[in-house]
Each structure stands twice: as structure tokens, then as C-alpha cells.
Design a protein around this motif. Structure first.
Motif, PDB file in Angstrom:
ATOM      1  N   MET A  19      86.564 -16.941  19.483  1.00  0.00           N
ATOM      2  CA  MET A  19      87.682 -17.430  20.299  1.00  0.00           C
ATOM      3  C   MET A  19      89.002 -16.904  19.774  1.00  0.00           C
ATOM      4  SD  MET A  19      85.998 -18.804  22.471  1.00  0.00           S
ATOM      5  CE  MET A  19      87.294 -19.286  23.586  1.00  0.00           C
ATOM      6  N   ASP A  20      88.944 -15.818  19.030  1.00  0.00           N
ATOM      7  CA  ASP A  20      90.180 -15.304  18.453  1.00  0.00           C
ATOM      8  C   ASP A  20      91.142 -14.873  19.552  1.00  0.00           C
ATOM      9  OD1 ASP A  20      91.251 -15.200  15.980  1.00  0.00           O
ATOM     10  OD2 ASP A  20      90.972 -13.049  15.769  1.00  0.00           O
ATOM     11  N   PHE A  21      90.580 -14.423  20.674  1.00  0.00           N
ATOM     12  CA  PHE A  21      91.406 -13.964  21.780  1.00  0.00           C
ATOM     13  C   PHE A  21      92.302 -15.095  22.279  1.00  0.00           C
ATOM     14  CE2 PHE A  21      92.633 -10.776  24.465  1.00  0.00           C
ATOM     15  CZ  PHE A  21      92.606 -11.137  25.796  1.00  0.00           C
ATOM     16  N   LYS A  22      91.727 -16.332  22.336  1.00  0.00           N
ATOM     17  CA  LYS A  22      92.501 -17.476  22.807  1.00  0.00           C
ATOM     18  C   LYS A  22      93.652 -17.772  21.857  1.00  0.00           C
ATOM     19  CE  LYS A  22      91.960 -22.216  24.424  1.00  0.00           C
ATOM     20  NZ  LYS A  22      93.302 -22.516  23.986  1.00  0.00           N
ATOM     21  N   ARG A  23      93.358 -17.641  20.541  1.00  0.00           N
ATOM     22  CA  ARG A  23      94.421 -17.923  19.572  1.00  0.00           C
ATOM     23  C   ARG A  23      95.556 -16.931  19.734  1.00  0.00           C
ATOM     24  NH1 ARG A  23      92.485 -18.608  14.027  1.00  0.00           N
ATOM     25  NH2 ARG A  23      94.232 -17.238  13.581  1.00  0.00           N
ATOM     26  N   VAL A  24      95.180 -15.672  19.930  1.00  0.00           N
ATOM     27  CA  VAL A  24      96.218 -14.657  20.092  1.00  0.00           C
ATOM     28  C   VAL A  24      97.036 -14.944  21.336  1.00  0.00           C
ATOM     29  CG1 VAL A  24      96.597 -12.224  20.520  1.00  0.00           C
ATOM     30  CG2 VAL A  24      94.934 -12.925  18.832  1.00  0.00           C
ATOM     31  N   PHE A  76     101.008 -15.705  21.611  1.00  0.00           N
ATOM     32  CA  PHE A  76     101.978 -14.961  22.421  1.00  0.00           C
ATOM     33  C   PHE A  76     102.690 -15.847  23.409  1.00  0.00           C
ATOM     34  CE2 PHE A  76     102.305 -10.839  21.063  1.00  0.00           C
ATOM     35  CZ  PHE A  76     101.082 -10.342  20.666  1.00  0.00           C
ATOM     36  N   SER A  77     101.994 -16.867  23.936  1.00  0.00           N
ATOM     37  CA  SER A  77     102.711 -17.744  24.873  1.00  0.00           C
ATOM     38  C   SER A  77     103.727 -18.593  24.117  1.00  0.00           C
ATOM     39  CB  SER A  77     101.741 -18.609  25.674  1.00  0.00           C
ATOM     40  OG  SER A  77     101.173 -19.576  24.861  1.00  0.00           O
ATOM     41  N   TRP A  78     103.404 -18.970  22.864  1.00  0.00           N
ATOM     42  CA  TRP A  78     104.393 -19.683  22.056  1.00  0.00           C
ATOM     43  C   TRP A  78     105.601 -18.807  21.796  1.00  0.00           C
ATOM     44  CZ3 TRP A  78     106.307 -18.900  17.053  1.00  0.00           C
ATOM     45  CH2 TRP A  78     106.981 -19.973  16.497  1.00  0.00           C
ATOM     46  N   LEU A  79     105.339 -17.526  21.506  1.00  0.00           N
ATOM     47  CA  LEU A  79     106.418 -16.592  21.221  1.00  0.00           C
ATOM     48  C   LEU A  79     107.291 -16.391  22.448  1.00  0.00           C
ATOM     49  CD1 LEU A  79     106.913 -15.259  18.566  1.00  0.00           C
ATOM     50  CD2 LEU A  79     105.815 -13.204  19.392  1.00  0.00           C
TER      51      LEU A  79
END
Lengths: 552, 76
Positions: free
Chosen positions: B1-6, B10-13
Motif C-alpha cells: 500500500m505504499d502507493f496510497k501513502r505516497v 502528495f495530497s497533504w503537500l
């Protein structure tokens, strides 16, 4: 510390004053305003702890981004104004009529530009209607906007049990009806609501006299007078006290009522930097040395206008130094204790008690009943000849309707509650609970790393947000989590220093404060608000230990 | 699920960018306009850097080496 029940603090009635004018300052006749135990020591208890105030500056990148954000908002504001004048976009704001287009423009100054283009976008965070008593929890009406905050409509739903961090409810006395308010109900039944007259005509009731005697006793002064509205107390009585040929030295951040009263009086106004004693002393020296501007005569009166607690900064006035300056340069002192009466001081009697000073050192003590007493109205207290003069010459006494009797009874009830005259010690416990809550809340916020302004002991806590988008996001997110806060932006604060202002109350329990603090922690991480560089650790400092295990 | 974390990161950024630059209070069409202009400017800066910086570095290197070389021939 004063005993609960108020017995140790002597009252300020006229009889005591006459006894004292015999010249006896010791022995059987305790001095006005000085706590009995301290009197036995021989000198008054003067505040000897250092005042801890902090007004930390933000890091440079924060200020740069704040100004960039405002710059971007201004650019888009110009664009939208251009679209509105071209007719491409419908103009919802106020504009002049066709016939007035050639006259001097009405809506082009910065205030109106700011209101139209920046304030309107985030307007839903202000003027939120509530529909319950403003206790520690209250109900907010839900409203939405379809056209980006130009108009609102109520959905009909009510957000219940929102934690109230914005009302000036310092002692928790602004609550819905309970049995302790029985006397208010009786007064309502007996006197009705409307007074229908001014103080000079037929509007002076026995309730007013009872209330004024009680206020004088509470504050340890000779006499007091009450007025129906707190704002009007300042703006209508300062013109009665000073006039043309007098000098007013007013703090930079004084409230609008003080500024209005000073301007209405016609006296010369000079402003000193906020709580800055060097600035005030320089102005006083110049006033005494040079006198009035062109004729070089001495000023008729010099009046120093300060507040007890400043509501936007949370700072407490440096009263001992001001009293020392006033005595040295023979000026008069007017303190507006709107936020500090009932909320600071060991027994809740305001900044004068907080610093351990004699109330007779302050010439005019003014305050309001709106904040700590859960009512409305204001008072002015001081020497008897001052109050008698105001009874005759105040504009408010001549023209304004006097205070309504149930409100007077509510103040009487609250004041007796705080003084302990109702037979319990709950009032004093509430004052102490407020002090405890204040210290706890401020300490936790400092540990988390937010920038907080003001004195350590003041229950008004501004938390700096700086950027306009963060202001809006902060208020909206917290309302979604059922916490109601007040955020303040440009006209009330400097442009780049927008803040959220918390008012701690004695009615907040530890759990409520912890809930609020947890949510603030999360908001601080989400919005990156923890700017402070002086983050204090939660662990006790190691160098308090007096011995180290180094020599073994 | 690393893709979700990334994606979350990015949405946080992006949210931080919106908050700091005051885009969060603008209407959607204004946001798109501002984002477009900003991306255009950034693209132009990147392109200019890509085209010109190697040439500038090479010229600067030649200039300094010629000066140092001249200096060394003088000291000889």
C-alpha cells in the motif's frame, strides 16, 4: 490571601472614610483596600512575582508567506473588481447609484476593497447565530452558502453541544435558568422589564442603589454608579470628566469605546506604545515641561487611559509602574477593567487586587458586568465626590435609559456569589478554578509549540495564525469537530497578525480542556501552526536538582 | 500500500501549498487560473535552466581557467 466570605476585606462605605479622616492609620481601623493579614505585617502586599509576558515574533518565512498570501488575494481582488466594473460578473456588494458616479467615490478605499474581496470569501466564520445559553457548551445553527458567502441560508439543523471557547464567560455565570436565579425571577415578577426613564427623571430604582452600594463594597471604594451599557459607560463618561485644554494619554491598543469617548471629549490625545512605561514617561515629561501646544500653559488635567486586560493581546497592564508615574507627574488614572474584573486577582476583584495595590490610588475604576457577571451594563467607581459629579453631569445619566431591574438583580446575585455573601464558598472556588484552568491551558499550549501572546495569568489567550487561509481553515475544521472558537483578522488586529482568541472559563472541566487541546494539537499538525521556537519541555528541568551524583 | 501513502503525502503537500498561498479561499476557477499561471512560470524557469545553465557553467569554467592559466604563466 483573603478569607472566603469577604470578612477580611473591609467595605468602602462613607462611614469608614469619615472615621479614617481622623488621621488614625493603624490599630483598630484597618485601611481601605488592604488585606487584614498583610496589614499586620506593616506594609501592603505588593506584587513581587515577576510578570511573565511573551509576545514572540514569528519566523521570517511565516511573515513572508503571509504577505505573499495577502498579495495574491489583492491581485485577485483587482481582477474581480475589474470583472465587476466591466459587467462580466454581477456585483453583489454595495455600489453607488448611477447618478452618483461622478461624485467622490464611496467604496474605493482599502477597507471596502478588503471587505469585498478578502473578508467575503471567509465570512462564514463570523456572526454565527447560536441558539442556547452561552455556557461551557452551546448550540450553533447550521448555515450554508450557495454563492460563496454573499448570502446564507439556514438548513434547519442545529449543531448541538459545541464546546464554547469564545464567549466571555469567565466564571461560568452566563448559564440557563437554575434555582440559584430565583431572586432574578422574583424581581422580574415584581418590577417587570422596562424602566422607561432615565436616571435623572424617574429611572433610579432601589435596585440600582442596592447594586451601587454592593459594587462599592466589592471594589473597596467609596462609591460607584452603574449604567445600562458597557460601551456607553466609556464613551459617555470620559467627555464628562475631561474637555478642551486637557490631555489624554491613551494606550495604543485601547478599545473602541475608550477611543470614542476620548475623541468626543475634545481633549488632546497622545498615544503611548502598548504597556511601555518608557514611552508613557516620556510623554508625561513632555506634557509637564512644554504644556499646551501653542500657548505653553499647563494642561488643565492629564488623564491616563489604560485597560486591565487587553482583549486582543491578553496582556495585563503594568499597574504598579503606572501608579508610580502618575503620582510622580500628578496625573489621573482611568482603568477600564472590562475583562479583568471578576477574573484576575486572588478573590476576583480585578487588576488592583492582582497587584496588591490600594484602590484609592486609581482615580477612576471602570468596568463592565458583561464578562464575568453574566449580565450587561457598566460601572464607574472611585471617590464619592467623583461619583456624585458623574451622577449630575454624565450624558448617560441624563439621556440614556437606566439598567433594567432583572439585570441589576442578576449582577447583585453574581456579586454576592463571588464575594461569598450567599453563605457558600463556591464563588471563590470558581475564581480559583478559572486561575487553574488558565494556567493549565496556557502551559499546554506553550508546550505544544504554538505562539501565544500575553501574560501568564490572563484568561484571554490569543493563538497566532498569521495566514488568512489558515484562519478560515482553522475555524471551519474546529467547528466540524464541535469546538467553537473566535478568530480575529484584519481591522481588529494588525494585517499580518491574525489570531484565534480563546476565553477560558471556570465552567470548563479538565476533560473539556483536554478535548480542545487534543483537537488543537491535530489542527496544529495539519495546518503547520506550531511556529514557536521556544518550545518548553513537558518534563521537569534537570538543573533544579541541587546535588549531582558526580562525586562518587 | 505504499502507493496510497505516497498519494496521501502528495495530497497533504498540495493542501499545504493551498493554505500557505491563500488558494484555499479562492473560487475553483480562480484556483485553476492561478495554478496554470504558476505552472507555466515554473516550466519556463526549468526550461531556461535546462538550456542555459550548462553553457554558462562551461563559459565560466573557461574564463576562470584562462585567468588562472595566465596567472601561472606570469609566475613562471
Amino acid at each position: 490571601m483573603a478569607n472566603p466570605g469577604g470578612g477580611a476585606i473591609c467595605n468602602g462605605n462613607l462611614h469608614n472614610h469619615e472615621k479614617q479622616s481622623d488621621g488614625s492609620a493603624s490599630g483598630n481601623c484597618p485601611k481601605n483596600g488592604i488585606v487584614k493579614e498583610a496589614q499586620q505585617n506593616g506594609w501592603p502586599h505588593v506584587y513581587d512575582k515577576p510578570l511573565v509576558e511573551s509576545f514572540e515574533e514569528a519566523p521570517l518565512h511565516v511573515m513572508v508567506f503571509t504577505y505573499l498570501g495577502y498579495g495574491l488575494g489583492t491581485l485577485f481582488g483587482y481582477l474581480r473588481d475589474f470583472l465587476r466594473t466591466c459587467g462580466i460578473e454581477k456585483c453583489n456588494a454595495a455600489i453607488e447609484r448611477e447618478e452618483q458616479k461622478d461624485f467622490v467615490p464611496l467604496y474605493q478605499n482599502f477597507e471596502n476593497f478588503y471587505t469585498r474581496n478578502l473578508y467575503m470569501r471567509i465570512r462564514d466564520n463570523w456572526n454565527r447565530p447560536i441558539c442556547s445559553a452561552p455556557g461551557s457548551r452551546f448550540d450553533v445553527m447550521e448555515r450554508v452558502s450557495d454563492d460563496y458567502n454573499w448570502t446564507f441560508r439556514f438548513t434547519g439543523r442545529i449543531i448541538k453541544d459545541v464546546i464554547n471557547m469564545g464567549s466571555y464567560n469567565f466564571l461560568g455565570l452566563a448559564a440557563s435558568y437554575d434555582e440559584s436565579m430565583r431572586t432574578v425571577k422574583d424581581v422580574l415578577e415584581e418590577y417587570g422589564l422596562g424602566v422607561a426613564s432615565t436616571r435623572h427623571e424617574m429611572g433610579t430604582l432601589d435596585k440600582h442603589e442596592e447594586l451601587e452600594n454592593l459594587v462599592a463594597k466589592f471594589l473597596n471604594v467609596e462609591a460607584a454608579m452603574v449604567f445600562g451599557m458597557g460601551f456607553a459607560t466609556n464613551s459617555m463618561n470620559i467627555p464628562a470628566l475631561v474637555g478642551k485644554g486637557c490631555l489624554i494619554l491613551s494606550d495604543e491598543l485601547n478599545h473602541a469605546s475608550l477611543v470614542l469617548g476620548a475623541r468626543l471629549s475634545g481633549a488632546t490625545i497622545r498615544i503611548f506604545k502598548h504597556n511601555n512605561m518608557q514611552s508613557l514617561e516620556k510623554l508625561l515629561r513632555d506634557a509637564v515641561i512644554y504644556g499646551q501646544p501653542r500657548i505653553r500653559r499647563a494642561w488643565k488635567k492629564i488623564l491616563i487611559l489604560v485597560e486591565g486586560i487587553y482583549s486582543m493581546e491578553g496582556s495585563i497592564v503594568h499597574l504598579p509602574q503606572i501608579v508610580a508615574l502618575k503620582k510622580k507627574y500628578k496625573a489621573y488614572l482611568y482603568i477600564d477593567e472590562a475583562h479583568s474584573i471578576g477574573s484576575v486577582g486572588p478573590t476576583g476583584r480585578g487588576v488592583v487586587e492582582f497587584f496588591g495595590l490600594d484602590p484609592r490610588d486609581v482615580d477612576v475604576l471602570m468596568g463592565t458586568f458583561t464578562k464575568s457577571f453574566g449580565a450587561s451594563g457598566g460601572y464607574i467607581a472611585g471617590r464619592k465626590d467623583l461619583v456624585d459629579y458623574l451622577r449630575v453631569h454624565s450624558h448617560s445619566a441624563v439621556y440614556a435609559t437606566s439598567m433594567s431591574p432583572p439585570i441589576a438583580e442578576q449582577i447583585i446575585r453574581s456579586m454576592k456569589f463571588i464575594m461569598g455573601l450567599d453563605g457558600t464558598t463556591q464563588g471563590l472556588q470558581r475564581v480559583r478554578q478559572l486561575a487553574k484552568n488558565t494556567r493549565y491551558f496556557r502551559q499546554r499550549l506553550n508546550e505544544m509549540g504554538f505562539i501565544i501572546y500575553g501574560n501568564e495569568e490572563s484568561p484571554v489567550i490569543p493563538l497566532l495564525l498569521y495566514m488568512p487561509a489558515k484562519v478560515a481553515a482553522f475555524a471551519r475544521h474546529l467547528l466540524n469537530r464541535k469546538i467553537g472558537v473566535v478568530v480575529v483578522g484584519f481591522p481588529a488586529t494588525p494585517l499580518a497578525e491574525a489570531r484565534a482568541r480563546f476565553c477560558v472559563s471556570a465552567a470548563h472541566t479538565r476533560e473539556m480542556l483536554d478535548t480542545v487541546l487534543e483537537n488543537l494539537d491535530e489542527m496544529g499538525d495539519l495546518l503547520q501552526l506550531k511556529y514557536s521556537r521556544h518550545r518548553k519541555s513537558a518534563r521537569p528541568e534537570l538543573y533544579d536538582e541541587t546535588s549531582f551524583e558526580l562525586d562518587d | 500500500m505504499d502507493f496510497k501513502r505516497v498519494k496521501d503525502y502528495f495530497s497533504w503537500l498540495y493542501y499545504q501549498y493551498q493554505i500557505i498561498s491563500c488558494c484555499a479561499v479562492l473560487e475553483p476557477w480562480e484556483q485553476s487560473m492561478f495554478n496554470t499561471i504558476l505552472l507555466t512560470i515554473v516550466a519556463m524557469v526549468v526550461y531556461t535552466a535546462y538550456v542555459f545553465i550548462p553553457i554558462h557553467i562551461r563559459l565560466a569554467w573557461e574564463f576562470f581557467s584562462k585567468m588562472c592559466g595566465y596567472h601561472s604563466t606570469i609566475s613562471n
